[in-house]
Design a protein around this motif. Structure first.
Motif, PDB file in Angstrom:
ATOM      1  N   ALA A 139       0.834  -1.201   0.000  1.00  0.00           N
ATOM      2  CA  ALA A 139       0.000   0.000   0.000  1.00  0.00           C
ATOM      3  C   ALA A 139       0.871   1.255   0.000  1.00  0.00           C
ATOM      4  N   CYS A 140       1.928   1.244   0.788  1.00  0.00           N
ATOM      5  CA  CYS A 140       2.834   2.391   0.835  1.00  0.00           C
ATOM      6  C   CYS A 140       3.516   2.599  -0.514  1.00  0.00           C
ATOM      7  N   ILE A 141       3.898   1.502  -1.165  1.00  0.00           N
ATOM      8  CA  ILE A 141       4.540   1.595  -2.472  1.00  0.00           C
ATOM      9  C   ILE A 141       3.593   2.202  -3.503  1.00  0.00           C
ATOM     10  N   LEU A 142       2.354   1.720  -3.521  1.00  0.00           N
ATOM     11  CA  LEU A 142       1.376   2.253  -4.471  1.00  0.00           C
ATOM     12  C   LEU A 142       1.108   3.740  -4.223  1.00  0.00           C
ATOM     13  N   PHE A 143       0.956   4.097  -2.956  1.00  0.00           N
ATOM     14  CA  PHE A 143       0.690   5.500  -2.642  1.00  0.00           C
ATOM     15  C   PHE A 143       1.855   6.381  -3.071  1.00  0.00           C
ATOM     16  N   GLY A 144       3.069   6.011  -2.664  1.00  0.00           N
ATOM     17  CA  GLY A 144       4.228   6.821  -3.000  1.00  0.00           C
ATOM     18  C   GLY A 144       4.449   6.958  -4.495  1.00  0.00           C
ATOM     19  N   SER A 145       4.120   5.917  -5.239  1.00  0.00           N
ATOM     20  CA  SER A 145       4.325   5.939  -6.693  1.00  0.00           C
ATOM     21  C   SER A 145       3.364   6.883  -7.401  1.00  0.00           C
ATOM     22  N   HIS A 146       2.248   7.221  -6.757  1.00  0.00           N
ATOM     23  CA  HIS A 146       1.229   8.039  -7.420  1.00  0.00           C
ATOM     24  C   HIS A 146       1.157   9.474  -6.906  1.00  0.00           C
ATOM     25  N   VAL A 147       2.016   9.850  -5.982  1.00  0.00           N
ATOM     26  CA  VAL A 147       1.996  11.223  -5.471  1.00  0.00           C
ATOM     27  C   VAL A 147       2.196  12.223  -6.604  1.00  0.00           C
ATOM     28  N   ILE A 148       3.127  11.920  -7.495  1.00  0.00           N
ATOM     29  CA  ILE A 148       3.415  12.850  -8.585  1.00  0.00           C
ATOM     30  C   ILE A 148       2.203  13.037  -9.501  1.00  0.00           C
ATOM     31  N   LEU A 149       1.384  11.991  -9.638  1.00  0.00           N
ATOM     32  CA  LEU A 149       0.200  12.109 -10.491  1.00  0.00           C
ATOM     33  C   LEU A 149      -0.842  13.028  -9.870  1.00  0.00           C
ATOM     34  N   TYR A 150      -0.946  13.029  -8.544  1.00  0.00           N
ATOM     35  CA  TYR A 150      -1.862  13.962  -7.891  1.00  0.00           C
ATOM     36  C   TYR A 150      -1.431  15.405  -8.126  1.00  0.00           C
ATOM     37  N   ILE A 151      -0.138  15.662  -8.038  1.00  0.00           N
ATOM     38  CA  ILE A 151       0.359  17.018  -8.291  1.00  0.00           C
ATOM     39  C   ILE A 151       0.056  17.426  -9.730  1.00  0.00           C
ATOM     40  N   LEU A 152       0.330  16.522 -10.657  1.00  0.00           N
ATOM     41  CA  LEU A 152       0.088  16.804 -12.073  1.00  0.00           C
ATOM     42  C   LEU A 152      -1.389  17.023 -12.354  1.00  0.00           C
ATOM     43  N   HIS A 153      -2.253  16.169 -11.816  1.00  0.00           N
ATOM     44  CA  HIS A 153      -3.682  16.278 -12.114  1.00  0.00           C
ATOM     45  C   HIS A 153      -4.324  17.481 -11.429  1.00  0.00           C
ATOM     46  N   LEU A 154      -3.837  17.860 -10.267  1.00  0.00           N
ATOM     47  CA  LEU A 154      -4.383  19.064  -9.633  1.00  0.00           C
ATOM     48  C   LEU A 154      -4.060  20.283 -10.479  1.00  0.00           C
ATOM     49  N   PHE A 155      -2.852  20.326 -11.009  1.00  0.00           N
ATOM     50  CA  PHE A 155      -2.482  21.417 -11.923  1.00  0.00           C
ATOM     51  C   PHE A 155      -3.367  21.405 -13.172  1.00  0.00           C
ATOM     52  N   VAL A 156      -3.495  20.249 -13.803  1.00  0.00           N
ATOM     53  CA  VAL A 156      -4.266  20.147 -15.054  1.00  0.00           C
ATOM     54  C   VAL A 156      -5.729  20.501 -14.822  1.00  0.00           C
ATOM     55  N   SER A 157      -6.308  20.009 -13.731  1.00  0.00           N
ATOM     56  CA  SER A 157      -7.726  20.266 -13.477  1.00  0.00           C
ATOM     57  C   SER A 157      -7.985  21.728 -13.146  1.00  0.00           C
ATOM     58  N   LEU A 158      -7.074  22.353 -12.419  1.00  0.00           N
ATOM     59  CA  LEU A 158      -7.250  23.775 -12.105  1.00  0.00           C
ATOM     60  C   LEU A 158      -7.032  24.650 -13.335  1.00  0.00           C
ATOM     61  N   GLN A 159      -6.025  24.317 -14.117  1.00  0.00           N
ATOM     62  CA  GLN A 159      -5.661  25.153 -15.256  1.00  0.00           C
ATOM     63  C   GLN A 159      -6.552  24.926 -16.472  1.00  0.00           C
ATOM     64  N   PHE A 160      -6.904  23.666 -16.732  1.00  0.00           N
ATOM     65  CA  PHE A 160      -7.589  23.345 -17.983  1.00  0.00           C
ATOM     66  C   PHE A 160      -8.994  22.770 -17.808  1.00  0.00           C
ATOM     67  N   GLY A 161      -9.371  22.382 -16.590  1.00  0.00           N
ATOM     68  CA  GLY A 161     -10.722  21.896 -16.374  1.00  0.00           C
ATOM     69  C   GLY A 161     -10.813  20.400 -16.169  1.00  0.00           C
ATOM     70  N   LYS A 162     -12.016  19.954 -15.784  1.00  0.00           N
ATOM     71  CA  LYS A 162     -12.216  18.556 -15.415  1.00  0.00           C
ATOM     72  C   LYS A 162     -12.054  17.604 -16.587  1.00  0.00           C
ATOM     73  N   GLY A 163     -12.458  18.021 -17.782  1.00  0.00           N
ATOM     74  CA  GLY A 163     -12.346  17.147 -18.943  1.00  0.00           C
ATOM     75  C   GLY A 163     -10.902  16.770 -19.236  1.00  0.00           C
ATOM     76  N   ALA A 164     -10.017  17.741 -19.103  1.00  0.00           N
ATOM     77  CA  ALA A 164      -8.601  17.484 -19.361  1.00  0.00           C
ATOM     78  C   ALA A 164      -8.027  16.519 -18.338  1.00  0.00           C
ATOM     79  N   SER A 165      -8.413  16.673 -17.082  1.00  0.00           N
ATOM     80  CA  SER A 165      -7.900  15.808 -16.023  1.00  0.00           C
ATOM     81  C   SER A 165      -8.381  14.373 -16.202  1.00  0.00           C
ATOM     82  N   ILE A 166      -9.664  14.201 -16.488  1.00  0.00           N
ATOM     83  CA  ILE A 166     -10.211  12.849 -16.672  1.00  0.00           C
ATOM     84  C   ILE A 166      -9.643  12.208 -17.929  1.00  0.00           C
ATOM     85  N   GLY A 167      -9.552  12.978 -19.005  1.00  0.00           N
ATOM     86  CA  GLY A 167      -8.989  12.452 -20.239  1.00  0.00           C
ATOM     87  C   GLY A 167      -7.538  12.034 -20.073  1.00  0.00           C
TER      88      GLY A 167
END
Length: 251
Positions: A139-167
């Motif tokens: 569980a720790c390995i999976l969580f740590g491996s995806h931290v960077i994706l949360y940072i990336l998706h928060l940026f994408v969703s704020l900057q470009f909207g929900k469609g871009a983040s889901i896509g």
């Protein structure tokens, strides 16, 4: 403390939204499906565990894209991000509080899913080859491996909207699956989409007693790239948010 107050405010925002329910139902559904299938599957225990964790690794980008989109749209609907941008003079703290909330919910959801699976796998299916400490580390390995994706998706969703983040999440899920094949054997340490699947596969291989000496160089490169990538991405996202004034228009 400012961060604790902001984090509490972020938690209050999730009330009367599907945010919490998503983090509860998705782990239950995923673990339930795998456990139900494994009651009659002819696979050996290692194959079952590997398929479950690699399935999580492939599915998490889509879930991350969805929950980050939900968090972003909540702010967009509450005055076009003005609540988020004007809450405190230390603007960056609001961004960090939202990111921290997403990560905490992610950690809880991952541990919940793996806890349900491990209890069912050990207690109901009597697959006792791995103990609970193995699943906790996974569980720790999976969580740590995806931290960077949360940072990336928060940026994408704020900057470009929900469609871009889901896509983007859908595309990322396909990339994770692709990198689990032979195509990713040499390049996975340098790509965020190869980290989770390969880290967890190496953990399983090591846990069954197989020698991973030949893979230690790739593992070391992957760990360095993962930690370095998270730090660099987080710093860049903070610099971006410091200058961000909200989306010019909503779609």
């Amino acid at each position: 403390m400012v961060m604790l107050r902001l984090l509490r405010a972020e938690c209050l925002k999730t009330k009367r939204t599907p945010f919490l329910l998503t983090h509860l139902l998705v782990p239950l559904i995923i673990s339930g499906i795998f456990l139900a299938y494994y009651t009659y599957s002819p696979w050996d225990f290692q194959g079952k565990v590997t398929a479950y964790f690699q399935g999580l690794a492939c599915g998490l980008p889509i879930i991350i894209g969805l929950v980050c989109a939900m968090a972003s749209e909540q702010e967009a609907n509450a005055g076009h991000f003005q609540v988020m941008l004007a809450t405190t003079n230390r603007k960056i703290m609001t961004y960090m509080a939202k990111l921290l909330l997403l990560l905490l919910f992610s950690l809880g959801a991952i541990f919940l899913s793996i806890a349900i699976f491990s209890i069912g796998f050990i207690e109901l299916l009597h697959e006792v080859h791995f103990d609970y400490s193995f699943y906790s580390m996974a569980a720790c390995i999976l969580f740590g491996s995806h931290v960077i994706l949360y940072i990336l998706h928060l940026f994408v969703s704020l900057q470009f909207g929900k469609g871009a983040s889901i896509g983007l999440g859908i595309v990322e899920a396909l990339l994770v699956a692709l990198l689990l094949t032979g195509l990713g054997d040499s390049i996975w340490p340098f790509l965020p989409y190869g980290w989770s699947g390969h880290f967890i596969s190496l953990w399983i291989i090591k846990s069954v007693g197989m020698d991973i000496a030949l893979l230690e160089v790739s593992l070391r490169h992957g760990i360095i790239a993962c930690i370095g990538g998270i730090l660099v991405t987080f710093i860049l996202s903070c610099l971006w948010f410091w200058k961000w004034e909200g989306r010019a228009s909503e779609h």
